[in-house]
Design an enzyme around this catalytic site. Structure first.
Site, PDB file in Angstrom:
ATOM      1  N   HIS A   8       1.819   5.494   0.713  1.00 18.62           N
ATOM      2  CA  HIS A   8       1.689   6.653   1.596  1.00 18.62           C
ATOM      3  C   HIS A   8       2.242   7.874   0.874  1.00 18.62           C
ATOM      4  CE1 HIS A   8       0.668   4.393   5.210  1.00 18.62           C
ATOM      5  NE2 HIS A   8       1.657   3.555   4.943  1.00 18.62           N
TER       6      HIS A   8
ATOM      7  N   HIS B 167       0.864  -1.184   0.000  1.00 24.51           N
ATOM      8  CA  HIS B 167       0.000   0.000   0.000  1.00 24.51           C
ATOM      9  C   HIS B 167       0.897   1.230   0.000  1.00 24.51           C
ATOM     10  CE1 HIS B 167       0.949  -0.808   4.210  1.00 24.51           C
ATOM     11  NE2 HIS B 167       0.909   0.511   4.365  1.00 24.51           N
TER      12      HIS B 167
HETATM   13 NI    NI Z   1       2.006   1.697   5.648  1.00 25.57          NI
END
Ligand code: NI
Length: 134
Positions: A42, A40
Site C-alpha cells: 500500500h 501486498h
Molecule cells: Ni492491505
C-alpha cells in the site's frame, strides 16, 4: 487560542494479514485476499493532528520542522518500504491498518512533546481510511 494542525506523510509498505493461531482456511475466510501468502503493498498516507495554543510570537501551534523531524526519525525511517509483518511492533499483532494507526499514535504520543497529539488518520487506499485518537 487553541488550534489544530494536521500534517500528512506518505510511505509505501507491505503487509500480510494472517494469524498463526488460526487455520489456513480460517485465515482465508477472515482476511480474504489480504491473506495472500506473498503479501501486498500500500501507499500509506499518514495524517497526524496535533493541537495547542497558538504562540503569540510565532503564530504557530508548533514548528512544522520539529514535527517533520520527529516523524522522519521515529515513523518514516521505521515503516518506509518495510514489510510490516517483520517489524517488532507486529511480532504479536496482525499488521492491519487499524493496528498501524494505534502503533503510530503511540509513537507520537510517547515522544512528541511540542504539541498535544490528538489523532492519527491513515489512508490505506482511496476507499479505506482509519483513525485512532487514544
Ligand atoms: Ni492491505
Amino acid at each position: 487560542m487553541k488550534a489544530h494542525l494536521t500534517r500528512r506523510y506518505q510511505f509505501p509498505a507491505s503487509h500480510r494479514l494472517h494469524r498463526d493461531e488460526m487455520s489456513d482456511a480460517e485465515n482465508r475466510d477472515v482476511y480474504g485476499k489480504c491473506n495472500n501468502p506473498h503479501g501486498h503493498g500500500h501507499n500509506y498516507a499518514v495524517e497526524v493532528t496535533v493541537s495547542g495554543q497558538v504562540d503569540a510570537k510565532t503564530g504557530m501551534v508548533c514548528n512544522l520542522a520539529d514535527l517533520d523531524q520527529f516523524a522522519r526519525v521515529n515513523v518514516i525511517d521505521t515503516f518506509d518500504h518495510a514489510n510490516l509483518n517483520c517489524l517488532p511492533a507486529f511480532a504479536e499483532k496482525v499488521p492491519s491498518t487499524e493496528n498501524l494507526c494505534i502503533e503510530i499514535y503511540d509513537i507520537f504520543k510517547r515522544g512528541f512533546t511540542r504539541a498535544k497529539v490528538e489523532k492519527i488518520r491513515i489512508e490505506e487506499t482511496s476507499k479505506n481510511s482509519f483513525e485512532y485518537s487514544g
